[in-house]
Write an enzyme that holds these catalytic residues in place. Structure first.
Site, PDB file in Angstrom:
ATOM      1  N   CYS A   1      -8.347   5.127   0.238  1.00 32.17           N
ATOM      2  CA  CYS A   1      -9.201   5.137   1.572  1.00 32.17           C
ATOM      3  C   CYS A   1      -8.508   6.169   2.676  1.00 32.17           C
ATOM      4  O   CYS A   1      -7.318   6.014   2.882  1.00 32.17           O
ATOM      5  CB  CYS A   1      -9.195   3.718   2.291  1.00 32.17           C
ATOM      6  SG  CYS A   1     -10.223   2.616   1.199  1.00 32.17           S
TER       7      CYS A   1
ATOM      8  N   ASP B   1       0.825  -1.152   0.060  1.00 30.16           N
ATOM      9  CA  ASP B   1       0.021  -0.041   0.162  1.00 30.16           C
ATOM     10  C   ASP B   1       0.792   1.105  -0.020  1.00 30.16           C
ATOM     11  O   ASP B   1       1.857   1.206   0.760  1.00 30.16           O
ATOM     12  CB  ASP B   1      -0.757   0.115   1.199  1.00 30.16           C
ATOM     13  CG  ASP B   1      -2.302  -0.711   1.010  1.00 30.16           C
ATOM     14  OD1 ASP B   1      -2.359  -1.675   0.204  1.00 30.16           O
ATOM     15  OD2 ASP B   1      -3.269  -0.506   2.028  1.00 30.16           O
TER      16      ASP B   1
ATOM     17  N   TYR C   1      -8.922 -13.102   4.589  1.00 28.63           N
ATOM     18  CA  TYR C   1      -7.522 -12.997   5.061  1.00 28.63           C
ATOM     19  C   TYR C   1      -7.813 -11.990   6.538  1.00 28.63           C
ATOM     20  O   TYR C   1      -6.647 -11.586   7.164  1.00 28.63           O
ATOM     21  CB  TYR C   1      -6.715 -11.857   4.249  1.00 28.63           C
ATOM     22  CG  TYR C   1      -7.483 -10.549   3.752  1.00 28.63           C
ATOM     23  CD1 TYR C   1      -7.630  -9.622   4.614  1.00 28.63           C
ATOM     24  CD2 TYR C   1      -8.365 -10.680   2.587  1.00 28.63           C
ATOM     25  CE1 TYR C   1      -8.239  -8.476   4.207  1.00 28.63           C
ATOM     26  CE2 TYR C   1      -9.129  -9.419   2.372  1.00 28.63           C
ATOM     27  CZ  TYR C   1      -9.226  -8.270   3.065  1.00 28.63           C
ATOM     28  OH  TYR C   1      -9.951  -7.287   2.772  1.00 28.63           O
TER      29      TYR C   1
ATOM     30  N   GLU D   1      -3.768   0.626  -2.524  1.00 27.04           N
ATOM     31  CA  GLU D   1      -3.161  -0.709  -2.712  1.00 27.04           C
ATOM     32  C   GLU D   1      -2.613  -0.489  -4.247  1.00 27.04           C
ATOM     33  O   GLU D   1      -3.214   0.395  -4.903  1.00 27.04           O
ATOM     34  CB  GLU D   1      -4.175  -1.774  -2.749  1.00 27.04           C
ATOM     35  CG  GLU D   1      -5.077  -2.067  -1.738  1.00 27.04           C
ATOM     36  CD  GLU D   1      -6.294  -1.382  -1.588  1.00 27.04           C
ATOM     37  OE1 GLU D   1      -7.250  -1.827  -0.904  1.00 27.04           O
ATOM     38  OE2 GLU D   1      -6.424  -0.462  -2.406  1.00 27.04           O
TER      39      GLU D   1
ATOM     40  N   ASN E   1     -18.006  13.313   1.286  1.00 25.65           N
ATOM     41  CA  ASN E   1     -17.557  14.359   0.650  1.00 25.65           C
ATOM     42  C   ASN E   1     -17.508  15.668   1.360  1.00 25.65           C
ATOM     43  O   ASN E   1     -18.358  15.817   2.267  1.00 25.65           O
ATOM     44  CB  ASN E   1     -18.346  14.515  -0.533  1.00 25.65           C
ATOM     45  CG  ASN E   1     -18.075  13.782  -1.968  1.00 25.65           C
ATOM     46  OD1 ASN E   1     -17.213  12.978  -2.034  1.00 25.65           O
ATOM     47  ND2 ASN E   1     -19.144  13.748  -2.739  1.00 25.65           N
TER      48      ASN E   1
ATOM     49  N   HIS F   1     -17.163  10.297  -1.912  1.00 25.77           N
ATOM     50  CA  HIS F   1     -16.394   9.404  -2.751  1.00 25.77           C
ATOM     51  C   HIS F   1     -14.949   9.265  -1.916  1.00 25.77           C
ATOM     52  O   HIS F   1     -14.118   8.605  -2.826  1.00 25.77           O
ATOM     53  CB  HIS F   1     -15.890  10.333  -4.030  1.00 25.77           C
ATOM     54  CG  HIS F   1     -17.044  10.636  -4.892  1.00 25.77           C
ATOM     55  ND1 HIS F   1     -18.120  11.369  -4.851  1.00 25.77           N
ATOM     56  CD2 HIS F   1     -17.472   9.920  -6.219  1.00 25.77           C
ATOM     57  CE1 HIS F   1     -18.938  11.457  -5.913  1.00 25.77           C
ATOM     58  NE2 HIS F   1     -18.624  10.473  -6.819  1.00 25.77           N
TER      59      HIS F   1
END
Length: 228
Positions: free
Chosen positions: A58, A33, A98, A188, A109, A150
């Site tokens: 994120c 990441d 995982y 990622e 937003n 978003h």
């Protein structure tokens, strides 16, 4: 590779508003990441993650900040809504390969954004939220942000890596040790040719080419557990 020296370089990079690259471990996601302290995020930062990483952008928030604004996990929202929408119960994330649970919360937003998805809008949403937390202006959360939006918010586990060892907690632990506001962005790194996550070797070359620090999650976790 000197783990202690690399960690110190990682702390300094976060303080300077730069990216670090973090590999969790072979037994978890096995992914790299890109991570940056949220208070320093700019439109250029968002563009870099879009173009060079390609995963989901994120915003990770420490558990203590989430408690201050009463931010729930998405699974809790869905569970609360099952009485009216019973089919939501069938979507429970009880088979994540995982991990035992998901960090996902709501999407937001900034209220001054337009569509919310541009580099400018997402950078504003992320950086202004981090500054709100830094200044402890918790009562401004609903006045400053709207949902849906978003920017995906991830709720960090209590005591970070002591209770969960995902990129969310690893990033927040790095921020805590670096002495910056414990709110960070993770994204990622994806490989467009293979359709899989970027390999460690390719990430290492990217780090070398762009003068970035590449760290292993286990080293970060070990350091955090030693100090806290």
């Amino acid at each position: 590779m000197n783990q202690e020296t690399d960690l110190e370089k990682g702390f300094e990079a976060l303080r300077q508003g730069k990216f670090i690259l973090v590999y969790d471990n072979d037994d978890r996601e096995g992914e790299i990441d890109m991570i940056i302290a949220s208070e320093f995020v700019t439109p250029k930062s968002i563009a870099t993650m879009r173009n060079d990483a390609g995963g989901l952008i994120c915003n990770c928030i420490s558990s203590k900040f989430c408690d201050e604004i009463n931010l729930p996990f998405m699974v809790d929202i869905m569970e609360a809504a099952t009485e009216k929408y019973p089919n939501l119960a069938e979507l429970a994330p009880n088979d994540i390969p995982y991990d035992e649970r998901s960090s996902f919360s709501i999407w937001v937003n900034h209220r001054k954004s337009f569509t919310g998805v541009t580099d400018h809008d997402r950078a504003m949403t992320i950086s202004e939220m981090a500054k709100m937390f830094r200044d402890e202006r918790f009562d401004e959360f609903g006045k400053t942000f709207r949902s849906p939006g978003h920017v995906c918010l991830l709720r960090g586990a209590v005591d970070t890596v002591k209770n969960r060892r995902g990129h969310t907690e690893i990033g927040l632990a790095m921020c805590e040790m670096a002495g910056v506001t414990p709110v960070c962005v993770v994204c990622e790194m994806m490989d467009g040719e293979t359709g899989q996550a970027t390999s460690f070797d390719d990430a290492k070359k990217y780090a070398e080419d762009n003068d970035l620090v590449l760290l292993r999650g286990n080293d970060i976790i070990k350091k955090y557990l030693e100090e806290y």
